[in-house]
Design an enzyme around this catalytic site. Structure first.
Site, PDB file in Angstrom:
ATOM      1  N   CYS A 292      78.589  43.654  72.783  1.00 23.04           N
ATOM      2  CA  CYS A 292      79.625  43.223  71.854  1.00 23.04           C
ATOM      3  C   CYS A 292      80.902  44.058  72.048  1.00 23.04           C
ATOM      4  CB  CYS A 292      79.108  43.260  70.417  1.00 23.04           C
ATOM      5  SG  CYS A 292      80.106  42.260  69.292  1.00 23.04           S
TER       6      CYS A 292
ATOM      7  N   HIS B 199      73.734  40.304  70.235  1.00 21.73           N
ATOM      8  CA  HIS B 199      72.982  41.357  69.561  1.00 21.73           C
ATOM      9  C   HIS B 199      71.501  40.957  69.495  1.00 21.73           C
ATOM     10  CE1 HIS B 199      76.428  43.659  68.093  1.00 21.73           C
ATOM     11  NE2 HIS B 199      77.005  42.520  67.752  1.00 21.73           N
TER      12      HIS B 199
END
Length: 482
Positions: free
Chosen positions: A324, A422
């Site tokens: 991310c 994630h």
């Protein structure tokens, strides 16, 4: 409602355990936290964003997480400001003082979500935030007693005996409440006890006599309980000789560090979060984690001299993975022309992948599934990011997603990789493949969903053994004695 004498007293854990106890008794139950401040988040089935602890509590209830379970989520971007998320959607970035002016409107959203959950479930177990005795935050409170008063909700106060001073914590908290708030407190729970309960009994008797309220139970210290952390980083442990070393910089605004729980629990892997002021230690794999303020954390990384350490690590044959915000840092630049995460501007990236990222006002929130391009291994996870990345590096994706999109990148030499997904390590097959890419072959990776379920049942067993559920049922009528 479960409130605590301090942060990390055990509120999240007790709520999760009580939820699982009720589910095992056939009660339709949901968790609720009016206001949460956390950088570990989860994506809900309605496409919103809530604190990760509430997602775990939803799992304890055996239901899907929904944005009503945490209607106000604060994600700190600086020491004096946070992104405010209301019913799963970003409202904006606010300084602390400005946030307090929002509370009347937020109170309406909180009560609206509370009422919707109450209409759908037999019981709702509520978690407070921090301590109800934080005098400076009492005005307009929506997180603790302010909510309990508005919802007419009985309150249990939990304290952590492992910190020391448990009786002072409980008595002091109660004494600092207003008379109407004190009247809501139906009892206490003492958490993380280890030792001979007979030695504690005189203190319990004194506490009940002093306050006129029962101790509903003393919960034991449960070693090795595998539940996702609400926010705090796990305690450091010394790496074993010959362990495969994974190093994660502890960025000031690190987010979703629960991504790496599976790595911490893999035999033969030593994962370390490295704080400011230390050199990056020797490692086989460096992971740049998610960040709530990518440009500021990238500047911080450079201040530590860790950009040079990462390049040196690669020259010596190590691997680097970005997740991310960490993935964005690997590119040539992170641009924030709209001031999404701070002052508008551009920040030079680490230059390890040929791509640029522009931060956008609209946050991308989705659950995903797909396969790694390494060898077709199955993956599941979720995306929470404001950035859009572009560049030739994306022509070599790390993930192929079931919705037809490619995600992430892996460098031409195979030494640098990144992803927006994630939870990538939570699937054993994907975790094994990523560790093999980094140099650890045939790792015995855990199934995090199985470990989580086992932990929730273990927690419920402890609550059933050590809490006076019959008395709690008489006080609340919630259904603990079914």
């Amino acid at each position: 409602m479960v409130q605590g004498t301090t942060s990390d007293a055990g509120k999240s854990t007790l709520v999760a355990g009580l939820c699982r106890v009720l589910v095992r008794r056939g009660v339709r139950v949901a968790p609720f936290k009016p206001q949460n401040m956390a950088l570990n988040a989860a994506v809900t089935t309605d496409g919103g964003e809530i604190g990760r602890a509430q997602a775990v509590q939803a799992a304890a209830c055996r239901i899907a997480p929904h944005s009503d379970m945490n209607p106000v989520l604060l994600k700190p971007t600086t020491d004096v400001g946070a992104q405010v998320i209301v019913q799963g959607r970003v409202l904006g970035n606010y300084a602390a003082q400005a946030y307090h002016a929002l509370k009347p409107a937020l109170r309406e959203a909180v009560l609206e979500s509370w009422q919707r959950l109450g209409a759908q479930y037999d019981a709702v177990i509520v978690e407070g935030a921090g301590s109800p005795a934080e005098i400076n935050l009492r005005e307009g409170d929506i997180a603790n007693m302010g909510f309990a008063e508005a919802a007419d909700c009985p309150v249990i106060i939990v304290a952590d005996i492992d910190r020391g001073g448990v009786f002072a914590h409980l008595v002091g908290t109660l004494d600092l409440l207003a008379p109407s708030e004190q009247a809501r407190v139906i009892g206490f729970v003492i958490n993380r006890f280890r030792g001979d309960i007979a030695l504690l009994q005189p203190g319990l008797d004194w506490l009940e006599q002093r306050t006129g309220r029962p101790v509903l139970g003393v919960l034991p210290y449960l070693q090795g309980l595998t539940l996702d952390a609400e926010d705090a980083l796990p305690a450091a442990t010394a790496p074993a000789e010959g362990a495969f070393r994974v190093v994660v910089p502890a960025l000031p605004r690190i987010s979703n560090h629960t991504d790496f729980d599976a790595l911490r629990l893999t035999p033969g892997v030593a994962l370390e979060f490295v704080p400011a002021g230390r050199a990056l230690p020797p490692a086989d794999l460096i992971i740049l984690p998610g960040s709530k303020n990518t440009r500021a954390d990238l500047a911080w990384l450079r201040e530590q001299g860790w950009d040079a350490a990462i390049r040196r690590h690669l020259r010596y044959g190590g691997k680097v993975l970005g997740v991310c915000g960490g993935f964005q840092m690997l590119g040539e630049a992170v641009c924030d022309p709209r001031g999404v995460e701070g002052a508008p501007g551009d920040t030079e990236g680490l230059g390890l992948l040929s791509m640029r990222t522009e931060l956008c006002a609209e946050k991308q929130l989705r659950r995903v599934a797909g396969r790694l391009t390494l060898g077709g291994e199955c993956l599941t996870g979720y995306e929470i990011h404001a950035g859009e990345s572009s560049g030739t590096a994306l022509g070599r994706p790390l993930c192929s997603l079931d919705d037809g999109r490619a995600d992430g990148s892996i460098s031409a030499d195979g030494c640098v990789a990144g992803t927006y997904v994630h939870g990538l390590f939570d699937q054993p097959e994907a975790c094994r493949a990523l560790l093999a890419w980094a140099g650890l072959i045939a790792a015995e990776t855990p199934a995090m969903d199985v470990l989580r379920e086992t932990a929730l049942d273990r927690l419920a067993d402890a609550i059933e053994a050590h809490l006076d559920l019959a008395r709690l049922n008489r006080m609340t009528g919630v259904g603990f004695s079914r």
